[in-house]
Design a protein around this motif. Structure first.
Motif, PDB file in Angstrom:
ATOM      1  N   GLY A  25       0.543  -1.161  -0.091  1.00 50.21           N
ATOM      2  CA  GLY A  25       0.516   0.206  -0.202  1.00 50.21           C
ATOM      3  C   GLY A  25       1.215   1.371   0.110  1.00 50.21           C
ATOM      4  N   GLN A  27       0.903   5.355   1.102  1.00 47.12           N
ATOM      5  CA  GLN A  27       0.161   6.931   1.725  1.00 47.12           C
ATOM      6  C   GLN A  27       0.952   7.910   1.891  1.00 47.12           C
ATOM      7  N   GLU A  28       0.600   8.801   0.988  1.00 44.39           N
ATOM      8  CA  GLU A  28       0.905   9.930   0.573  1.00 44.39           C
ATOM      9  C   GLU A  28       0.448  11.083   0.999  1.00 44.39           C
ATOM     10  N   THR A  29       0.954  11.999   1.326  1.00 45.18           N
ATOM     11  CA  THR A  29       0.977  13.646   2.097  1.00 45.18           C
ATOM     12  C   THR A  29       1.551  14.438   0.619  1.00 45.18           C
ATOM     13  N   ARG A  33       5.622  10.440   1.633  1.00 42.16           N
ATOM     14  CA  ARG A  33       5.379   9.010   0.804  1.00 42.16           C
ATOM     15  C   ARG A  33       5.534   7.347   1.502  1.00 42.16           C
ATOM     16  N   GLU A  35       5.452   3.803   1.562  1.00 44.86           N
ATOM     17  CA  GLU A  35       5.362   2.688   0.744  1.00 44.86           C
ATOM     18  C   GLU A  35       5.409   1.366   2.099  1.00 44.86           C
ATOM     19  N   CYS A  52       8.861  -1.133   5.132  1.00 42.69           N
ATOM     20  CA  CYS A  52       7.968   0.161   5.557  1.00 42.69           C
ATOM     21  C   CYS A  52       9.360   1.179   4.475  1.00 42.69           C
TER      22      CYS A  52
ATOM     23  N   ASP B 104       6.989   7.665  14.082  1.00 46.16           N
ATOM     24  CA  ASP B 104       6.283   8.125  13.147  1.00 46.16           C
ATOM     25  C   ASP B 104       7.156   9.099  12.934  1.00 46.16           C
ATOM     26  N   GLY B 125       3.546   9.157   8.471  1.00 47.04           N
ATOM     27  CA  GLY B 125       3.089   8.384   8.564  1.00 47.04           C
ATOM     28  C   GLY B 125       2.954   7.541   9.556  1.00 47.04           C
ATOM     29  N   GLN B 127       4.019   3.960  11.426  1.00 45.43           N
ATOM     30  CA  GLN B 127       4.687   2.597  10.443  1.00 45.43           C
ATOM     31  C   GLN B 127       4.903   1.443  11.359  1.00 45.43           C
TER      32      GLN B 127
END
Lengths: 77, 152
Positions: A25, A27-29, A33, A35, A52, B104, B125, B127
Motif C-alpha cells: 500500500g 500513503q501519500e501526504t 510518501r 510505501e 516500510c 512516525d 505516517g 508505521q
C-alpha cells in the motif's frame, strides 16, 4: 533483510514465497510518501513480515532574511 | 544595479560548514565533517522542534534496532543553489531486519558534538516494521526540497 526468488525471511525465519500472501500500500501526504509491503501466512493470515519505505519530499527550510528597520521599510515603501 | 540588503548566500552555506561563530565556539578535533545520525521515535513520543538533543526517551526499541539509530551519509558538501544554501544526505537511511513500532518520527542529530545536539525532526505516517526493513529516502538536493535549506 535477505530474501531471494523463492523464499522470504520472516519472524519465523526463511519461508517459501508459495506459502505467503503479499500485499502492499501507499500513503501519500504533502511532505512524504510511505510505501509498505506485508507478508501473511496462507491459511492463518498471520502477519509474518512487514517492510516500510518512506520518501521525504521536502526537508527543513530555515529563513534567514535580514530584517529591515522601520525607517528603511518606509524608505523602500 | 542598486545596492540591496541581505545575507550572503555563501554565508548561509558556510554556516552549514561551521565557519562562523558569533558566540563562544567549540574546539574541534579536526576539519572533518561531523557524523549525523537518525533515530526513530514511537508515535507516543514527544519529539518536536523544541527537542534540543538526542534522547533515548520515546525512541523505538526492538529486534535489530540499535539505540541512537544509524548514520546519515553525506557525499556532497553544503552548496549554493540560487539564493539558498542546501545540504542533503546522499543515501537513504536504512534499518535492516528490525521489529519496531509504531513510529512516525526520525530525529537528526550531531553524533560528533558533545551532547548530541539536534538538527531537526521529520515526521511521516505511523508505521510498524515486523522482521523487515525500514528505509527513509532523502528529498532532492535542491532549493525548495533539500533536507536542510537556509534561504534568504
Amino acid at each position: 533483510m535477505s530474501t531471494d526468488e523463492t523464499s522470504v525471511r520472516t519472524k519465523y525465519g526463511m519461508m517459501s514465497r508459495a506459502v505467503l500472501l503479499v500485499s502492499s500500500g501507499v500513503q501519500e501526504t504533502a511532505d512524504s510518501r510511505v510505501e509498505w509491503t506485508e507478508y501473511r501466512a496462507v491459511g492463518t493470515m498471520e502477519l509474518v513480515r512487514r517492510d516500510c519505505h518512506v520518501v521525504l519530499k521536502k526537508g527543513l527550510q530555515i529563513g534567514a532574511a535580514f530584517h529591515m528597520q522601520p525607517a528603511q521599510e518606509a524608505l523602500h515603501g | 544595479m542598486a545596492n540591496s540588503q541581505g545575507p550572503a548566500v555563501t554565508f548561509l552555506r558556510d554556516l552549514l560548514n561551521g565557519h562562523f561563530a558569533f558566540g563562544t565556539a567549540v574546539v574541534r578535533g579536526s576539519t572533518t565533517p561531523d557524523t549525523f545520525k537518525g533515530a526513530l521515535y514511537l508515535t507516543s513520543a514527544t519529539i518536536t522542534p523544541a527537542t534540543a538533543a538526542y534522547t533515548a526517551t520515546g525512541e523505538v526499541s526492538g529486534a535489530g534496532y540499535t539505540a541512537g539509530g544509524v548514520a546519515f551519509t553525506f557525499a556532497t558538501p553544503p552548496a549554493v543553489d540560487g539564493s539558498s544554501a542546501i545540504v542533503t544526505p546522499s543515501a537513504s537511511l536504512t534499518f535492516t531486519g528490525v521489529t519496531i513500532g509504531p513510529f512516525d518520527c526520525v530525529l537528526m542529530y550531531n553524533d560528533t558534538a558533545a551532547g548530541d545536539p539536534a538538527v531537526g525532526s521529520f515526521t511521516f505516517g505511523s508505521q510498524t516494521v515486523l522482521a523487515g526493513d525500514f528505509s527513509l529516502t532523502m528529498p532532492v538536493n535542491a532549493a525548495g526540497t533539500a533536507l536542510i535549506e537556509l534561504t534568504s
